[in-house]
Design an enzyme around this catalytic site. Structure first.
Site, PDB file in Angstrom:
ATOM      1  N   GLU A   1       2.013   1.865  -3.412  1.00 52.31           N
ATOM      2  CA  GLU A   1       0.927   2.428  -4.236  1.00 52.31           C
ATOM      3  C   GLU A   1       0.909   3.967  -4.108  1.00 52.31           C
ATOM      4  O   GLU A   1       0.795   4.683  -5.111  1.00 52.31           O
ATOM      5  CB  GLU A   1      -0.408   1.817  -3.795  1.00 52.31           C
ATOM      6  N   HIS A   2       1.050   4.467  -2.886  1.00 52.14           N
ATOM      7  CA  HIS A   2       1.117   5.933  -2.703  1.00 52.14           C
ATOM      8  C   HIS A   2       2.340   6.522  -3.423  1.00 52.14           C
ATOM      9  O   HIS A   2       2.260   7.569  -4.039  1.00 52.14           O
ATOM     10  CB  HIS A   2       1.218   6.268  -1.214  1.00 52.14           C
TER      11      HIS A   2
ATOM     12  N   HIS B   1       0.818  -1.207   0.000  1.00 52.41           N
ATOM     13  CA  HIS B   1       0.000   0.000   0.000  1.00 52.41           C
ATOM     14  C   HIS B   1       0.860   1.269   0.000  1.00 52.41           C
ATOM     15  O   HIS B   1       0.553   2.242  -0.692  1.00 52.41           O
ATOM     16  CB  HIS B   1      -0.935  -0.027   1.224  1.00 52.41           C
TER      17      HIS B   1
ATOM     18  N   GLU C   1      -3.538   7.822   7.379  1.00 55.48           N
ATOM     19  CA  GLU C   1      -4.599   7.020   6.764  1.00 55.48           C
ATOM     20  C   GLU C   1      -4.996   5.873   7.689  1.00 55.48           C
ATOM     21  O   GLU C   1      -6.166   5.557   7.868  1.00 55.48           O
ATOM     22  CB  GLU C   1      -4.147   6.472   5.397  1.00 55.48           C
TER      23      GLU C   1
END
Lengths: 436, 441
Positions: free
Chosen positions: B67-68, B64, B144
């Site tokens: 992905e950022h 993840h 997040e």
């Protein structure tokens, strides 16, 4: 890595205005009984979507009956005519139709999606819900207990706590000051008669807007509208007076034991029919919108990593207009996030935006608009939304011209008028460090 | 029985809803094109067969985080430039990470497709990270996690459930990562994952909208074709769960829980290539037990016939590379204890196993699933996700296209058979989610 040795792709990119045009044909339809509607006929898939917006909504609740409209709309699919709640839903499921009923501050909405092959049966069923809801006592009690559980959950949800605190402080004794689902006290006290009255008040043909899209002709739509809502009352009760956002600049901390503080912030905004609305709309896109990379996104998230999400939004309601934003940061960093937001607010108010920012925002907004018309339910929703704010069908063709017509001077004048860094009030829910 | 007749009159046989063309490039990249010419719009999605369950131990959240980071600079492009170009072209874009895949997508006017491919292909291969990127973006993912998980007792409880359910498989580790490991993620962790998994032979390209398949293939060859395959791509074999030999139970306590509830997940089979029948039967089972608040077994028994619960539901999603879960949740009515709610849930399940399923119920569900295929045609983005998720979860295009028919063929006996196998408390985790243990006294 071998892969890295391959010749880099040459990226010679020039920004080109998107080519998609809004290619929809809106028909204005008047039902036999005189109710007006907009339709986009599209026959390639055998189903259609209809959306009704009834102006009024939760603001019609009396103070001691707060939550009546919301509970009523939650009950409308819980039994109708000679069908109990379960019989009604078995029927609906067998037709593979979907109906949804929602309550907002200024309106209630009814959305229906149904197959062409059993359209008549689906419409007949929905008609019973709208015209002959039963509001059986056992259904009232069951849905009431669900609403009460929701109210208790909201009391533990930092975002809901923040909006409830902001609304209560900003809107005095106006209905906007309290949540639309009511309080434990008011909802517990609601009777079946209150629900019946809310039904009479909220669903009125004099306040309705209708949009439809899909496998449906104008003539069929007219008949469907009359069948569904022709027998509802025409007039509803008086609407409330306007109310100003009554909160000065500052910070209100609502203590709540949770690791990340949630902040909701705002001051008064701009009316939807103000001649500067488009300038304000573009301004918001640049300051804290979601389409282009906004200043707040860049400064609070990208550069400093202080949050996962920060955004701002113009909220022109029927009886007030506000400019709101939200951000969430861990308790030890929320003070920094608020400081950056205040600074950006002040910088934009005093220095304005650049021509490059304006051009980028315009390209995005004009290019994105045609892409919104994506699916029958989406189109029906757009049609009804346009009618709710008194636009004409031509708006679809002209809307991008309105955006293009805004000048740098317009945006910077509106920035100076609208943005009030000292008037910005932050409600912070959590255990923020360094904030009083 | 009136309803029964009505249901039968609906769409007789399943016809394939969408026009789909598939290719494979020489470098191993799979290409799926879904045509929808109603509007001049295209969805361009690139799916990597790499998700959180493919992460090495100790760097949870790296899929993840990467992905950022893919929105940062490359050798050819400035940080944030791709997103800016998408916006300047009126499009929208985003990315998502799951257990089994990471995906990137843009939705733009159809003639912008080459531009999207140019940028997406570039960042598959040419990412250039800086230490500043790592520090700032790590702050973002920590916030997040704060927002999605730490601030949400329900999300924390689900995380504990998954950790208890999967003792050996990566599904037991949260997609976003454990906080203490996320805080330590660094550039090397990100680049190691990137270099291995971000390769054409590990991707599915899905292009859906107003496009011609031949043109898409030519563009894919032009932009993605030159990227060489990764020779060292590992086979996707993960540690599997050992046989579960004891029921697992937990109490999750958090003062922020407003409404106590009991929730249970059973380890359950997923959709397997060429063998989707059990998953199809479980899809019906979830609908029959809890899919509808008005007609399903648990809500009817607990919310209508008795006033035991204010909510009862069942959950199952068959798209998963490895064994998935079948879930039940009951939120008791006021004055009903969690133990009583759980006992009522189990009693209802036991009775269901004895009584079975009414034929008209099966027929109503078949009808709804058929209608769902008609409605699905209105959402080409949804169709694109359907293919992308399936093809990164061990399924083939043929499986995706067979799935509606596999669903139609499910019988009541199939459903009861799979229910008898799956609804076994020795292969389950049951959690009480409460504001305080005191309410259990």
């Amino acid at each position: 890595m071998i892969r890295r040795l391959i010749a880099a792709l040459t990226l010679s990119v020039t920004a080109v205005t998107a080519q998609a045009q809004t290619q929809i044909n809106i028909q204005e339809v008047t039902s036999p009984s005189g109710i007006e509607a907009w339709l986009v006929e599209e026959n390639s898939i055998p189903f259609a979507a209809i959306e009704f917006v009834f102006d009024g909504g939760a603001v019609l609740d009396a103070p001691d009956k707060r939550g009546a409209t919301n509970l009523m709309m939650g009950l409308i699919e819980e039994g109708a005519g000679d069908l109990t709640a379960r019989e009604f839903q078995e029927r609906r499921e067998a037709l593979a139709a979907s109906f949804s009923f929602d309550t907002f501050d200024d309106s209630v909405t009814v959305s229906a999606v149904f197959l062409s092959e059993n359209r008549d049966e689906a419409i007949a069923l929905l008609r019973e819900a709208l015209i002959n809801p039963r509001f059986d006592q056992d259904a009232v009690d069951r849905v009431r207990s669900q609403v009460l559980a929701g109210i208790r959950s909201d009391a533990n949800n930092p975002n809901r706590i923040a909006s409830a605190a902001l609304d209560a402080a900003a809107f005095g004794d106006h209905p906007y000051a309290t949540p639309i689902n009511g309080t434990e006290e008011t909802v517990t006290a609601l009777t079946r008669d209150d629900i019946l009255e809310a039904h009479r008040n909220a669903l009125t043909t004099g306040r309705v807007h209708v949009g439809a899209a899909g496998d449906l002709s104008a003539e069929e739509l007219g008949e469907i509208i009359d069948a569904l809502i022709g027998d509802l009352p025409e007039t509803g009760p008086e609407l409330p007076e306007d109310v100003a956002f009554g909160l000065d600049g500052g910070i209100t901390v609502v203590p709540y034991a949770t690791p990340q503080s949630v902040a909701l912030f705002g001051h008064s905004g701009i009316e939807r029919d103000d001649e500067d609305f488009f300038a304000a709309f573009i301004l918001n896109e640049i300051l804290g919108g979601n389409g282009v990379e906004s200043r707040l996104y860049r400064e609070v998230r990208e550069k400093r990593g202080l949050t996962y999400g920060v955004s701002t939004f113009l909220v022109p309601k029927d009886f007030t207009e506000i400019y709101l934003g939200s951000v969430a940061s861990s308790n030890d960093r929320i003070a920094d996030a608020i400081e950056v937001i205040r600074d950006e607010w002040a910088a934009l108010a005093s220095e304005g935006i650049t021509q490059e920012e304006l051009d980028a925002a315009k390209t995005y907004l004009t290019g994105a608009y045609p892409l919104r018309f994506d699916g029958n339910a989406e189109i029906a929703g757009i049609l009804v939304g346009m009618q709710s704010v008194d636009l004409t069908p031509e708006y679809v063709a002209n809307r991008n011209d309105f955006i293009e017509a805004v000048t740098l001077d317009d945006v910077n004048r509106v920035a100076a008028e609208l943005l009030d860094p000292d008037g910005l009030h932050f409600v912070v829910v959590g255990e923020p460090e360094g904030l009083q | 029985m009136r309803l029964f007749a009505l249901a039968l009159s609906l769409v007789g046989t399943m016809t394939l809803a969408e026009e789909v063309t598939t290719y494979q490039l020489d470098n191993g990249m799979d290409v799926v094109v879904i045509e929808d010419h109603r509007a001049p719009v295209v969805v361009h999605m690139l799916w990597y067969k790499a998700g959180s369950a493919d992460e090495p131990a100790g760097v949870s959240g790296i899929a993840h985080f990467l992905e950022h980071l893919l929105f940062k600079a490359t050798e050819n492009v400035e940080s944030g430039e791709f997103q800016r170009v998408v916006a300047e072209n009126g499009g929208s874009d985003n990315a998502f990470t799951s257990y089994d895949y990471t995906g990137y997508f843009q939705r733009v006017a159809a003639d912008r497709l080459p531009l999207m491919m140019q940028y997406e292909a570039d960042r598959m291969n040419n990412l250039v990270l800086t230490e500043e990127d790592i520090v700032a973006e790590r702050g973002v993912i920590l916030e997040e996690r704060n927002q999605r998980t730490e601030n949400s007792p329900g999300a924390l409880a689900r995380e504990q459930m998954m950790a208890a359910q999967y003792q050996n498989h990566g599904y037991g580790v949260p997609i976003i990562g454990w906080m203490h490991e996320m805080e330590q993620l660094d550039m090397q962790d990100a680049l190691a994952f990137y270099d291995l998994y971000y390769s054409p032979n590990n991707t599915i390209l899905v292009v859906a909208g107003d496009v011609e398949p031949d043109e898409v293939l030519a563009l894919a060859e032009q932009y993605y074709g030159p990227i060489p395959a990764e020779p060292d791509l590992p086979e996707r074999v993960r540690p599997q769960e050992p046989p579960q030999r004891a029921e697992r139970r937990l109490v999750f306590e958090d003062p922020r829980v407003a409404q106590p509830y009991v929730t249970r997940t059973y380890l359950a089979p997923e959709r397997d290539a060429g063998a989707q029948e059990d998953a199809a039967a479980l899809t019906y089972l979830a609908e029959i037990l809890g899919g509808s608040s008005f007609t399903s077994v648990l809500p009817v028994a607990l919310q209508f016939d008795t006033n035991t619960a204010i909510y009862a539901g069942a959950f199952y999603s068959g798209v998963s590379l490895d064994d998935t879960t079948f879930g039940l949740t009951v939120a008791p009515a006021e004055g009903v204890t969690l133990q009583d709610a759980e006992d009522a849930m189990d009693a209802t399940l036991a009775q269901f196993m004895e009584v079975g399923i009414a034929p008209d119920r099966m027929e109503a569900l078949r009808t709804q699933l058929r209608a769902g295929e008609i409605y699905a045609r209105d959402d080409v983005g949804g169709l694109a996700r359907r293919y992308g998720a399936a093809l990164t979860s061990g399924l083939t295009v043929e499986d995706v296209q067979a799935w509606p028919d596999v669903l139609q063929a499910v019988t009541a006996e199939d459903v009861m058979g799979v229910a008898a196998r799956v609804l076994n408390r020795d292969r389950a985790v049951t959690a009480y989610v409460v504001p305080s243990r005191e309410i259990l006294q």
